[in-house]
Design an enzyme around this catalytic site. Structure first.
Site, PDB file in Angstrom:
ATOM      1  CG  HIS A   1     -14.220 -19.773  47.896  1.00  0.00           C
ATOM      2  ND1 HIS A   1     -15.184 -20.413  48.623  1.00  0.00           N
ATOM      3  CD2 HIS A   1     -14.789 -18.611  47.469  1.00  0.00           C
ATOM      4  CE1 HIS A   1     -16.286 -19.676  48.670  1.00  0.00           C
ATOM      5  NE2 HIS A   1     -16.061 -18.576  47.966  1.00  0.00           N
TER       6      HIS A   1
ATOM      7  NE  ARG B   1     -21.020 -19.179  49.553  1.00  0.00           N
ATOM      8  CZ  ARG B   1     -20.392 -18.028  49.269  1.00  0.00           C
ATOM      9  NH1 ARG B   1     -19.582 -17.959  48.230  1.00  0.00           N
ATOM     10  NH2 ARG B   1     -20.582 -16.964  50.027  1.00  0.00           N
TER      11      ARG B   1
END
Lengths: 313, 313
Positions: free
Chosen positions: B276, B228
């Protein structure tokens, strides 16, 4: 008895330790200082000048410093002695690493993401699974074996192409020129580790590239050449990249090496250029291999990886 | 009974087929059109607005569309229902592919060769074997498992770091903050797939990066973050790249996403930026997973991968 080291591009510093190891076991001559040519029984060579081997009256065998022996067999005066191909484990592992790296970069569309990064573009691209991508190996020898093992474990859809039928691979193998079209039309990523012979020279040309799969999970077919530059026609590769026949390429070898600064391959955004070192081997590993092979031959045995001069590799 | 789909960034076209599959099995609501909130029993969510789940009086469980649940647990009003982490095989395999790709690119010094290619420089760089390179995994869960399997097969020198001791890995695992320095000082390539929790927020900072191995076989340590963005301190990563503490990085996640066009990470020649999507999953796979989990819960069973809300993942 002496061992001749004949390397076209000599790097003294890198070889110092390996030469010490060799010298501890056998008298050495380092080309071009031959001393008495009749003393030389073995040669460890990389792109030696034509005629050099023929000038050694007692030469018993020549050992190539690379997996390919094209640089030796191209010498029309090469005497009829055994030609040993280099086949140490570190060479095989480095070739494995180069192929796995490049297959993964193309699977994950690194060239396209690098282009987006230059433009600061945040955009997801279609992302096929390994199992959806068909990788085709031209050349199924020692140099391909490590990559095959890993790509099988990752679940890629593999196939191979070889001169003659093979039944020792865990995937379909197409054989000969007759089955080349069928092999190509199921191949999204073509991995070439073929030896350079009169039969394979220029085989990676526009005709072949136009036969690769269309409509696959990647934006277009990909070529990875880790064999020899003489296998590829660079003008054809550039034309196929320009018209979309080929989406991207990883080239470790070139028609002329070093690749001339004027080559458009350097600047192509979807070509990854490396300086013919996919499968570099350390001088120490080469020295140890040479000593092992000499021991085997002195004891009357057959070296680990003898080239077949009729076949050309 | 109805299933709510709550996705912050909705891509209609990509979801059409998956919605049809879901709709064939259960009444659907697609946020922000809730219809009668009391009808909604399950929610399939990605970054839903805070308070949405609390507005559903009969909510039985929420299913995250990603492996991470930080986007759900960050909502202080989240009701005390089970939170299911997405854990389908295609997600795991894509994360495997991303990690293997990036480890191989750094092993083979792709950033340095790309820089040479831009300058048309033909030069061999030192080329360590996989067995000479120490890869360290922070996070040893499902998301790391595929890459670990392949990197073990390739002979990399692996180690792991986890919150608490683990004895189920074929390599040493360091545990807790106390053993973090020892883990870092034997790590050349750091692969992070940690979940984002209050404990791990900002863990990839200058202090940690300065603890990585010095004098290893690569020009310097490498960071791969596929966890993350909140795990990393981007100002620290840039400073460490600038002063040589870090040689290169692969970043799939960022403090702010999409990565702002003003970020210097875009232009860094040894940073690989992806949007991502290391572990993208197809809408169809997500839909099938959700239906399976709902079936399990409706039958009174426990879902495949339940988040531990005390632990934070």
């Amino acid at each position: 008895m002496a061992l001749l080291i004949a390397i076209a591009d000599w790097d003294d510093a890198a070889w110092a330790e390996a030469l010490a190891v060799l010298r501890a076991r056998t008298p050495l001559r380092i080309w071009p200082d031959l001393g008495e040519p009749a003393d030389i029984r073995y040669a460890l060579a990389w792109k030696p000048p034509h005629g050099l081997m023929a000038s050694l009256p007692n030469l018993k065998a020549v050992i190539s410093m690379g997996a390919g022996v094209d640089h030796l067999l191209a010498d029309p005066s090469l005497p009829a002695v055994p030609v040993v191909r280099y086949s140490a484990e570190d060479l095989r592992l480095r070739m494995r690493d180069y192929i796995v790296q490049n297959v993964m970069m193309h699977l994950r569309r690194h060239a396209d993401y690098a282009a987006q990064q230059r433009e600061r573009v945040w955009r997801e691209l279609a992302q096929p699974l390994a199992s959806e991508v068909r990788v085709g190996f031209m050349g199924l020898g020692n140099m391909a074996s490590g990559a095959i093992e890993i790509l099988v474990a990752m679940g890629f859809a593999l196939a191979g192409w070889a001169r003659s039928p093979r039944h020792d691979m865990p995937f379909p193998v197409f054989a000969g020129r007759g089955q080349l079209p069928a092999f190509l039309e199921r191949t999204d990523i073509l991995v070439c580790t073929l030896p350079l012979t009169p039969e394979t020279r220029g085989i990676l040309n526009a005709l072949l590239l136009r036969g690769l799969a269309r409509g696959g999970p990647l934006p277009g077919p990909v070529l990875i050449n880790a064999g020899r530059g003489g296998l590829q026609v660079e003008a054809d590769i550039l034309a196929c990249l320009a018209d979309g026949t080929l989406h991207a390429a990883s080239l470790d070898v070139f028609e002329e090496e070093p690749l001339p600064a004027t080559s458009p391959l350097w600047a192509h955004p979807r070509v990854f250029v490396t300086p013919h070192n996919a499968a570099w081997s350390s001088p120490m590993a080469v020295a140890r291999f040479a000593l092992e092979q000499i021991d085997i031959m002195e004891a009357g045995g057959t070296p680990a990886s003898l080239a077949d001069r009729a076949r050309g590799y």
